[in-house]
Design a protein around this motif. Structure first.
Motif, PDB file in Angstrom:
ATOM      1  N   MET A   1       0.846  -1.175   0.000  1.00 42.60           N
ATOM      2  CA  MET A   1       0.000   0.000   0.000  1.00 42.60           C
ATOM      3  C   MET A   1       0.896   1.243   0.000  1.00 42.60           C
ATOM      4  N   THR A   2       0.567   2.229  -0.822  1.00 39.31           N
ATOM      5  CA  THR A   2       1.366   3.450  -0.893  1.00 39.31           C
ATOM      6  C   THR A   2       0.946   4.415   0.212  1.00 39.31           C
ATOM      7  N   THR A   3       1.770   5.448   0.396  1.00 36.30           N
ATOM      8  CA  THR A   3       1.439   6.490   1.368  1.00 36.30           C
ATOM      9  C   THR A   3       0.105   7.133   1.015  1.00 36.30           C
ATOM     10  N   GLN A   4      -0.133   7.327  -0.281  1.00 37.33           N
ATOM     11  CA  GLN A   4      -1.384   7.938  -0.734  1.00 37.33           C
ATOM     12  C   GLN A   4      -2.574   7.028  -0.394  1.00 37.33           C
ATOM     13  N   ASP A   5      -2.395   5.707  -0.548  1.00 40.61           N
ATOM     14  CA  ASP A   5      -3.450   4.762  -0.198  1.00 40.61           C
ATOM     15  C   ASP A   5      -3.772   4.845   1.293  1.00 40.61           C
ATOM     16  N   HIS A   6      -2.722   4.909   2.133  1.00 40.48           N
ATOM     17  CA  HIS A   6      -2.920   5.022   3.574  1.00 40.48           C
ATOM     18  C   HIS A   6      -3.669   6.304   3.916  1.00 40.48           C
ATOM     19  N   GLN A   7      -3.278   7.415   3.263  1.00 41.60           N
ATOM     20  CA  GLN A   7      -3.925   8.691   3.523  1.00 41.60           C
ATOM     21  C   GLN A   7      -5.400   8.616   3.124  1.00 41.60           C
ATOM     22  N   GLY A   8      -5.696   8.042   1.965  1.00 42.91           N
ATOM     23  CA  GLY A   8      -7.078   7.905   1.512  1.00 42.91           C
ATOM     24  C   GLY A   8      -7.898   7.042   2.463  1.00 42.91           C
ATOM     25  N   ALA A   9      -7.295   5.951   2.937  1.00 41.48           N
ATOM     26  CA  ALA A   9      -7.987   5.070   3.872  1.00 41.48           C
ATOM     27  C   ALA A   9      -8.258   5.782   5.192  1.00 41.48           C
ATOM     28  N   ALA A  10      -7.278   6.572   5.651  1.00 46.82           N
ATOM     29  CA  ALA A  10      -7.455   7.325   6.892  1.00 46.82           C
ATOM     30  C   ALA A  10      -8.552   8.366   6.740  1.00 46.82           C
ATOM     31  N   GLU A  11      -8.578   9.065   5.595  1.00 47.81           N
ATOM     32  CA  GLU A  11      -9.616  10.065   5.358  1.00 47.81           C
ATOM     33  C   GLU A  11     -10.986   9.406   5.291  1.00 47.81           C
ATOM     34  N   ALA A  12     -11.074   8.244   4.659  1.00 48.57           N
ATOM     35  CA  ALA A  12     -12.355   7.534   4.576  1.00 48.57           C
ATOM     36  C   ALA A  12     -12.818   7.123   5.963  1.00 48.57           C
ATOM     37  N   ALA A  13     -11.886   6.629   6.788  1.00 49.74           N
ATOM     38  CA  ALA A  13     -12.238   6.239   8.152  1.00 49.74           C
ATOM     39  C   ALA A  13     -12.685   7.454   8.955  1.00 49.74           C
ATOM     40  N   ASP A  14     -11.981   8.583   8.797  1.00 48.40           N
ATOM     41  CA  ASP A  14     -12.374   9.820   9.479  1.00 48.40           C
ATOM     42  C   ASP A  14     -13.775  10.229   9.054  1.00 48.40           C
ATOM     43  N   GLY A  15     -14.045  10.166   7.761  1.00 47.23           N
ATOM     44  CA  GLY A  15     -15.358  10.539   7.244  1.00 47.23           C
ATOM     45  C   GLY A  15     -16.451   9.642   7.794  1.00 47.23           C
ATOM     46  N   GLN A  16     -16.167   8.334   7.883  1.00 47.52           N
ATOM     47  CA  GLN A  16     -17.155   7.403   8.414  1.00 47.52           C
ATOM     48  C   GLN A  16     -17.399   7.666   9.889  1.00 47.52           C
ATOM     49  N   ALA A  17     -16.340   7.969  10.633  1.00 48.15           N
ATOM     50  CA  ALA A  17     -16.494   8.261  12.055  1.00 48.15           C
ATOM     51  C   ALA A  17     -17.319   9.528  12.253  1.00 48.15           C
ATOM     52  N   LEU A  18     -17.042  10.545  11.453  1.00 44.74           N
ATOM     53  CA  LEU A  18     -17.793  11.783  11.575  1.00 44.74           C
ATOM     54  C   LEU A  18     -19.241  11.581  11.143  1.00 44.74           C
ATOM     55  N   ALA A  19     -19.469  10.775  10.121  1.00 44.81           N
ATOM     56  CA  ALA A  19     -20.838  10.500   9.690  1.00 44.81           C
ATOM     57  C   ALA A  19     -21.591   9.788  10.811  1.00 44.81           C
ATOM     58  N   ALA A  20     -20.917   8.856  11.467  1.00 45.63           N
ATOM     59  CA  ALA A  20     -21.549   8.137  12.564  1.00 45.63           C
ATOM     60  C   ALA A  20     -21.830   9.080  13.733  1.00 45.63           C
ATOM     61  N   ALA A  21     -21.017  10.128  13.862  1.00 49.65           N
ATOM     62  CA  ALA A  21     -21.185  11.091  14.951  1.00 49.65           C
ATOM     63  C   ALA A  21     -22.276  12.107  14.649  1.00 49.65           C
ATOM     64  N   GLY A  22     -22.900  12.028  13.467  1.00 45.03           N
ATOM     65  CA  GLY A  22     -24.023  12.905  13.205  1.00 45.03           C
ATOM     66  C   GLY A  22     -23.866  13.860  12.042  1.00 45.03           C
ATOM     67  N   GLY A  23     -22.942  13.634  11.137  1.00 51.33           N
ATOM     68  CA  GLY A  23     -22.850  14.503   9.982  1.00 51.33           C
ATOM     69  C   GLY A  23     -21.622  14.232   9.153  1.00 51.33           C
ATOM     70  N   LEU A  24     -21.705  14.604   7.882  1.00 52.48           N
ATOM     71  CA  LEU A  24     -20.571  14.436   6.983  1.00 52.48           C
ATOM     72  C   LEU A  24     -19.746  15.715   6.953  1.00 52.48           C
ATOM     73  N   VAL A  25     -18.456  15.555   6.754  1.00 51.61           N
ATOM     74  CA  VAL A  25     -17.541  16.684   6.676  1.00 51.61           C
ATOM     75  C   VAL A  25     -17.026  16.771   5.245  1.00 51.61           C
ATOM     76  N   TYR A  26     -17.014  17.976   4.696  1.00 49.79           N
ATOM     77  CA  TYR A  26     -16.624  18.205   3.310  1.00 49.79           C
ATOM     78  C   TYR A  26     -15.442  19.165   3.247  1.00 49.79           C
ATOM     79  N   PRO A  27     -14.531  18.955   2.277  1.00 50.06           N
ATOM     80  CA  PRO A  27     -13.394  19.867   2.126  1.00 50.06           C
ATOM     81  C   PRO A  27     -13.786  21.126   1.345  1.00 50.06           C
ATOM     82  N   VAL A  28     -13.221  22.246   1.791  1.00 51.62           N
ATOM     83  CA  VAL A  28     -13.358  23.511   1.065  1.00 51.62           C
ATOM     84  C   VAL A  28     -12.312  23.494  -0.044  1.00 51.62           C
TER      85      VAL A  28
END
Length: 105
Positions: A1-28
């Motif tokens: 897995m590349t560094t970019q893959d790890h970063q994407g996986a971490a961002e996806a996990a963060d997004g899922q955690a935030l969605a579970a916490a009551g909302g989605l987070v979007y980048p400006v």
């Protein structure tokens, strides 16, 4: 897995955690310090500026002034806190339509 893959996986996990916490987070859009306004139009006072690279939670959305930005032209405005709106054209939601409930006045 590349560094970019790890970063994407971490961002996806963060997004899922935030969605579970009551909302989605979007980048400006990168490279922009977006003006946060008191209402859904450029004729309303600026409340603050978002930092370059900010991520926001959209509480609700409403129609207002049509604005052009890095993600197109739209009259959709995102409410990010009480009395705080930004044009949806500066937020990468992956949609040209509404992605959150309509704001109730």
């Amino acid at each position: 897995m590349t560094t970019q893959d790890h970063q994407g996986a971490a961002e996806a996990a963060d997004g899922q955690a935030l969605a579970a916490a009551g909302g989605l987070v979007y980048p400006v859009a990168p490279g922009y310090r977006v003006k946060v306004r008191q209402g859904p139009g450029t004729d309303t006072p600026v409340v603050r500026l978002l930092a370059d690279g900010a991520r926001i939670k959209i509480r609700c959305q409403t129609h207002g002034e049509k604005v052009s930005g890095p993600y197109g032209t739209s009259d959709i405005w995102d409410n990010i806190a009480p009395g705080e709106y930004i044009s949806d054209t500066y937020v990468r939601t992956g949609s040209s339509g509404m992605v959150a409930p309509t704001c109730v006045n």
